[in-house]
Design an enzyme around this catalytic site. Structure first.
Site, PDB file in Angstrom:
ATOM      1  N   ASP A 110       0.821  -1.204   0.000  1.00 47.55           N
ATOM      2  CA  ASP A 110       0.000   0.000   0.000  1.00 47.55           C
ATOM      3  C   ASP A 110       0.860   1.262   0.000  1.00 47.55           C
ATOM      4  O   ASP A 110       2.065   1.222   0.252  1.00 47.55           O
ATOM      5  CB  ASP A 110      -0.909   0.014   1.238  1.00 47.55           C
ATOM      6  CG  ASP A 110      -2.010  -1.028   1.161  1.00 47.55           C
ATOM      7  OD1 ASP A 110      -2.328  -1.469   0.035  1.00 47.55           O
ATOM      8  OD2 ASP A 110      -2.549  -1.395   2.217  1.00 47.55           O
ATOM      9  N   TYR A 156       6.223 -10.002   7.579  1.00 40.80           N
ATOM     10  CA  TYR A 156       6.065  -8.557   7.736  1.00 40.80           C
ATOM     11  C   TYR A 156       6.491  -8.120   9.128  1.00 40.80           C
ATOM     12  O   TYR A 156       6.451  -8.911  10.084  1.00 40.80           O
ATOM     13  CB  TYR A 156       4.603  -8.141   7.515  1.00 40.80           C
ATOM     14  CG  TYR A 156       4.185  -8.043   6.068  1.00 40.80           C
ATOM     15  CD1 TYR A 156       4.283  -6.844   5.368  1.00 40.80           C
ATOM     16  CD2 TYR A 156       3.675  -9.150   5.402  1.00 40.80           C
ATOM     17  CE1 TYR A 156       3.887  -6.744   4.045  1.00 40.80           C
ATOM     18  CE2 TYR A 156       3.274  -9.071   4.070  1.00 40.80           C
ATOM     19  CZ  TYR A 156       3.380  -7.864   3.402  1.00 40.80           C
ATOM     20  OH  TYR A 156       2.996  -7.786   2.084  1.00 40.80           O
TER      21      TYR A 156
END
Length: 251
Positions: free
Chosen positions: A52, A109
C-alpha cells in the site's frame, strides 16, 4: 528471452505502493523506467505482491524477461541513477517459468511502533501519540490468539478479490523494547489478505488499551465476522521483511 529475478528494498514514503497506477508515482514504474533506459529496452516487471501507499520493503522480489546483454557493473550503475529510496541488491537468472509472486511460499512482515516522538523515524515507524499506553501483555495475547486459526475474514479489507480467507500463520508476536520506547510486531504466513497486517496491529492496540476485549476477538475469529471496532494502523510502520521461494533465494 531469459527470465531474471531482482532483489531490492525501498522506502515507500513517497510512493503509492509497488504497483503501477495511472498518474501516480509507484516503485514498479520507477524501476521499469530506469532499468529500461539503461538497457535500451521496454521492460515489464512483475512484483511479488502489492504494498500500500507509504508501506516499505526491506526485501522485495520481482521478475522480468530480457533477451539482451547487461552492461558491465549493471547493478552498481542502476543504483547510481535510481532515487535514494530504492536500492537493488542483485539480479540473477532463474528458470523461464519462475514467478516472483506465485512461487513464494512464505512472507514475513514487521510493524514498527514508537511510543516516543522521534523526528528521525517520522516516516519509518508509527508514533503512538495517545496518553493511555497499551498493555504489552494483552497485545501479546491478542497476537498469539491468531495462531489458533486458519481463516482471517475479520482482518481483510472489504474491497478485496481474495478467493479464500485461509492463511497459514507460523509467527505472530510482539517484541518490546521498553528502554527504547518502541515495539515491533512480527508476522509470517504463506499469504496475506489485503490490509491484513495493519488491521491486526490495530486490533492488538485496541486489545492493549481495553477498547476491544480479547474474547471479542476470539468470537469474531470463530464466526469469521467483522470486529465492532476494526481499526487499521497507519502505513508508515509497516515493512515487508522477507520472502522465501520454493527454489531457494538465500544465496
Amino acid at each position: 528471452m531469459k527470465r531474471y529475478f531482482i532483489e531490492l528494498a525501498y522506502n515507500g514514503t513517497h510512493y503509492f505502493g509497488w504497483q503501477r497506477q495511472p498518474g501516480k508515482n509507484s516503485v514498479q514504474q520507477t524501476l521499469e523506467e530506469y532499468m529500461g533506459t539503461i538497457l535500451g529496452a521496454e521492460l515489464e516487471i512483475t512484483g511479488c505482491g502489492r504494498t500500500d501507499t507509504g508501506v516499505h520493503a526491506k526485501q522485495y522480489f520481482a521478475h522480468f524477461d530480457f533477451e539482451g546483454e547487461f552492461p558491465a557493473e549493471f547493478v552498481r550503475r542502476l543504483n547510481k541513477f535510481l532515487p535514494k529510496d530504492i536500492a537493488v541488491f542483485r539480479i540473477f537468472e532463474v528458470a523461464p517459468d519462475a514467478h516472483a509472486r506465485f512461487d513464494a511460499y512464505q512472507r514475513s512482515y514487521e510493524y514498527h511502533l514508537s511510543f516516543r516522538k522521534d523526528p528521525f523515524t517520522e516516516h519509518l515507524a508509527y508514533f503512538y501519540p495517545y496518553t493511555q499506553q497499551p498493555d504489552p501483555v494483552l497485545m501479546q495475547a491478542a497476537a498469539a490468539l491468531l495462531l489458533q486459526f486458519e481463516e482471517f475474514a475479520p482482518f481483510c479489507k472489504s474491497n478485496h478479490d481474495a478467493k479464500t480467507m485461509i492463511c497459514n500463520l507460523t509467527r505472530s508476536e510482539w517484541e518490546f523494547y521498553p528502554e527504547e520506547h518502541r515495539a515491533v510486531f512480527h508476522i509470517t504466513s504463506n499469504r496475506f489478505l489485503r490490509g491484513m497486517v495493519r488491521l491486526i496491529v490495530g486490533m492488538c492496540l485496541g486489545v492493549g488499551t481495553g477498547q476491544i476485549a480479547l474474547e471479542e476477538v476470539k468470537v469474531a475469529m470463530e464466526e469469521q465476522s467483522r470486529l465492532r471496532k476494526a481499526t487499521s494502523a497507519p502505513p508508515e510502520g509497516l515493512y515487508l521483511g522477507g520472502i522465501l521461494y520454493k527454489t531457494g533465494n538465500e544465496n
